[in-house]
Motif scaffolding. Structure first.
Motif, short mmCIF file in Angstrom:
data_model
loop_
_atom_site.label_atom_id
_atom_site.label_comp_id
_atom_site.label_asym_id
_atom_site.label_seq_id
_atom_site.Cartn_x
_atom_site.Cartn_y
_atom_site.Cartn_z
N ARG B 5 -8.41 -5.47 50.97
CA ARG B 5 -9.21 -6.59 50.47
C ARG B 5 -8.67 -7.95 50.90
O ARG B 5 -7.46 -8.14 50.95
CB ARG B 5 -9.23 -6.55 48.93
CG ARG B 5 -9.95 -5.34 48.38
CD ARG B 5 -9.75 -5.23 46.88
NE ARG B 5 -8.42 -4.74 46.55
CZ ARG B 5 -7.75 -5.09 45.46
NH1 ARG B 5 -8.26 -5.93 44.60
NH2 ARG B 5 -6.55 -4.60 45.24
N GLY B 167 -2.84 -2.37 35.63
CA GLY B 167 -3.54 -1.60 36.66
C GLY B 167 -3.41 -2.20 38.04
O GLY B 167 -3.78 -1.59 39.04
N GLU B 168 -2.91 -3.41 38.11
CA GLU B 168 -2.74 -4.08 39.39
C GLU B 168 -1.65 -5.12 39.23
O GLU B 168 -1.48 -5.69 38.15
CB GLU B 168 -4.06 -4.76 39.81
CG GLU B 168 -3.99 -5.51 41.13
CD GLU B 168 -5.35 -6.03 41.62
OE1 GLU B 168 -6.33 -5.92 40.86
OE2 GLU B 168 -5.42 -6.54 42.75
N CYS B 192 5.69 -3.70 46.82
CA CYS B 192 4.91 -2.47 47.08
C CYS B 192 5.77 -1.22 46.92
O CYS B 192 5.32 -0.22 46.38
CB CYS B 192 4.30 -2.50 48.47
SG CYS B 192 3.01 -3.73 48.60
N SER B 193 7.03 -1.29 47.39
CA SER B 193 7.83 -0.08 47.34
C SER B 193 8.32 0.20 45.91
O SER B 193 8.80 1.29 45.63
CB SER B 193 9.01 -0.17 48.31
OG SER B 193 9.81 -1.27 47.97
N SER B 195 6.26 -0.28 43.22
CA SER B 195 5.10 -0.21 42.34
C SER B 195 4.12 0.82 42.86
O SER B 195 3.82 0.88 44.05
CB SER B 195 4.43 -1.58 42.27
OG SER B 195 3.16 -1.44 41.70
N GLY B 196 3.62 1.66 41.97
CA GLY B 196 2.60 2.63 42.36
C GLY B 196 1.20 2.06 42.19
O GLY B 196 0.21 2.77 42.32
N LEU B 197 1.12 0.78 41.86
CA LEU B 197 -0.17 0.15 41.60
C LEU B 197 -0.64 -0.63 42.83
O LEU B 197 0.17 -0.99 43.67
CB LEU B 197 -0.03 -0.84 40.43
CG LEU B 197 0.41 -0.26 39.09
CD1 LEU B 197 0.62 -1.38 38.09
CD2 LEU B 197 -0.62 0.73 38.58
N PRO B 198 -1.94 -0.93 42.89
CA PRO B 198 -2.39 -1.83 43.96
C PRO B 198 -1.72 -3.19 43.77
O PRO B 198 -1.54 -3.65 42.64
CB PRO B 198 -3.90 -1.96 43.71
CG PRO B 198 -4.28 -0.90 42.74
CD PRO B 198 -3.03 -0.51 42.00
N SER B 221 -2.51 -4.18 49.00
CA SER B 221 -3.93 -3.80 49.04
C SER B 221 -4.83 -5.01 49.18
O SER B 221 -5.92 -4.92 49.72
CB SER B 221 -4.34 -3.09 47.75
OG SER B 221 -3.41 -2.14 47.35
#
Lengths: 207, 257
Positions: B5, B167-168, B192-193, B195-198, B221
């Motif tokens: 996005r 959630g993000e 990012c590494s 966090s499992g979230l967007p 993302s």
């Protein structure tokens, strides 16, 4: 044409009515049983968790009315996101049984797929492959895309009820349809002209 | 497959839109509804709106403005600023916003993330963090007045927020805000590494190349930008822009690299 967007008190009803009015149709956001009985088409939007969604329907005394209108009178209805998930038999997210209109259950996306890390929620624009009712997705030379944001997906046990599918690591069911009942996992009301086409086609559909 | 996005970020102050540099010196861009309409016409992937006065002045969100913006936008909207109760959040969602961003409240009312997430679902809750470097170059999390507001390590905070029900993750790189110096790719990778979230990431974008870099090397993302989409030229003339669909194809098709 009278369209009622069912107000569960917790959904993104504003966006759905905005788009429908922009398309030039009348619509009302309501949980009034009489209005729902007199409507031509129903939309069940949804944001929130599964049990909160089912409780909202129960607390507004809408369950009997919806079953009569949708199942007995075969009134067309479109469930959006949680709205579609509520039409399945139940969800891993909650304990309360769903409406059970589809032979399907709502499950949680695994955060890994084939050993690869997969980000949950599935959030963003993705394409869909239509299995039927192609008119809902037509007109964009395969370039159509829709906005998704969800951690749970529907697992359909009867392939004839699959409306469309989407790839996220694996293929999952992103839309359901049986007779007059439609559901989509993505948000047409937030998907620019692709979503407008889908909502307009649903509204103009003769079931 | 899921597309990356590209997201304009807009700062609200009163009924106007502003752009800051390093969180200071707000420059007036124009009427918020007009600018949102232009972005809608350009079919942007998503818009993020932040009221930069709400938390600072302890004001409730400007519900009528949010509703007006939402009614002219047919794409996902994230709103942040002054949300401290479930009741406020309900009103925001009802006006047509998809996701709410929490920043000040994360530290002021630590239980709010879980409460909101349980009620509205985790996908609609964005944890928004302002990140800065301290004198030793270490990443620290600061509030909107740029005071340190978390004592632990950033990866631990990301884990805490994920467990609480976010959630993000949205990262606002304070040091690069409005500087057009490019994104801090190391920070993007670190987030990012851990966090499992967007992850959506903002701060420093000056070109489509920067966006491509943060999306694919940084691994985020969502590439978020302010100046890039509202200014043109070295003198920062206000010009609302967004990549064309051809340009987007070039940016988000990673295999072309």
């Amino acid at each position: 044409m009278e369209i009622i967007i069912i107000d569960t008190g917790m959904a993104n009803v504003g966006s759905v009515s905005n788009m429908i009015r922009y398309l030039g149709f009348q619509c009302t956001v309501s949980n009034d049983i009489n209005l729902i009985k007199n409507a031509d088409k129903l939309i069940l939007p949804g944001v929130g968790s599964f049990d909160e969604g089912m409780l909202a329907l129960k607390n507004s005394h809408l369950l009997d009315c919806l079953i009569e209108e949708v199942i007995t009178n075969r009134k067309p209805i479109l469930g959006i996101c949680l709205g579609m998930q509520l039409m399945t038999k139940g969800s891993e997210e909650g304990k309360i049984p769903g409406l059970g209109w589809f032979d399907a259950e709502t499950k949680k996306f695994d955060s890994t797929y084939l050993g690869q890390k997969r980000i949950v929620p599935h959030m963003g624009w993705n394409s869909v492959k239509a299995s039927k009712h192609l008119e809902l997705f037509d007109g964009f030379e395969n370039s159509s895309k829709f906005y998704f944001v969800h951690s749970y997906y529907v697992d359909a046990y009867n392939s004839s009820e699959i409306l469309c599918t989407t790839e996220y690591g694996e293929k999952f069911v992103s839309g359901l349809n049986k007779d007059n009942i439609f559901g989509v996992q993505f948000h047409p009301e937030k998907s620019h002209r692709y979503g407008m086409n889908l909502l307009k086609s649903f509204i103009e559909l003769e079931c | 497959m899921l597309k990356k996005r590209i997201i304009p970020s807009l700062l609200l102050k009163g009924n106007g839109l502003y752009k800051t540099t390093k969180f200071s010196n707000p420059i007036y861009l124009g009427d918020a509804i007009n600018v949102a309409k232009i972005f809608n016409a350009k079919e942007v992937d998503e818009l993020m709106l932040f009221d930069i006065d709400s938390s600072k002045l302890n004001k409730a969100p400007n519900f009528s403005l949010i509703k007006d913006i939402a009614s002219s936008c047919f794409m996902p909207l994230t709103y942040g600023g002054g949300i401290e109760t479930i009741e406020n959040a309900k009103k925001i969602f009802k006006s047509g916003i998809e996701k709410i961003a929490l920043n000040t409240a994360l530290f002021k009312k630590p239980r709010l993330v879980k409460e909101l997430s349980d009620y509205f679902g985790r996908q609609s809750i964005v944890a928004s963090l302002n990140v800065k470097r301290d004198l030793f170059g270490r990443y620290i999390v600061v509030n909107n007045s740029l005071k340190k507001c978390y004592d632990g390590r950033l990866p631990d905070l990301l884990l805490e927020l994920t467990e609480a029900g976010a959630g993000e993750i949205f990262i606002n790189d304070v040091d690069r805000d409005g500087t057009l110096k490019g994104y801090d790719i190391n920070l993007a990778k670190l987030v990012c590494s851990n966090s499992g979230l967007p992850v959506s990431f903002c701060g420093g974008a000056s070109s489509f190349e920067d966006i491509k870099e943060v999306l694919f090397e940084g691994g985020v993302s969502g590439a978020v930008a302010g100046s890039l989409f509202v200014f043109s030229g070295p003198r920062k003339a206000v010009l609302i822009s967004y990549p064309s669909s051809d340009d987007i194809q070039k940016i988000i098709s990673s295999d072309e690299r």
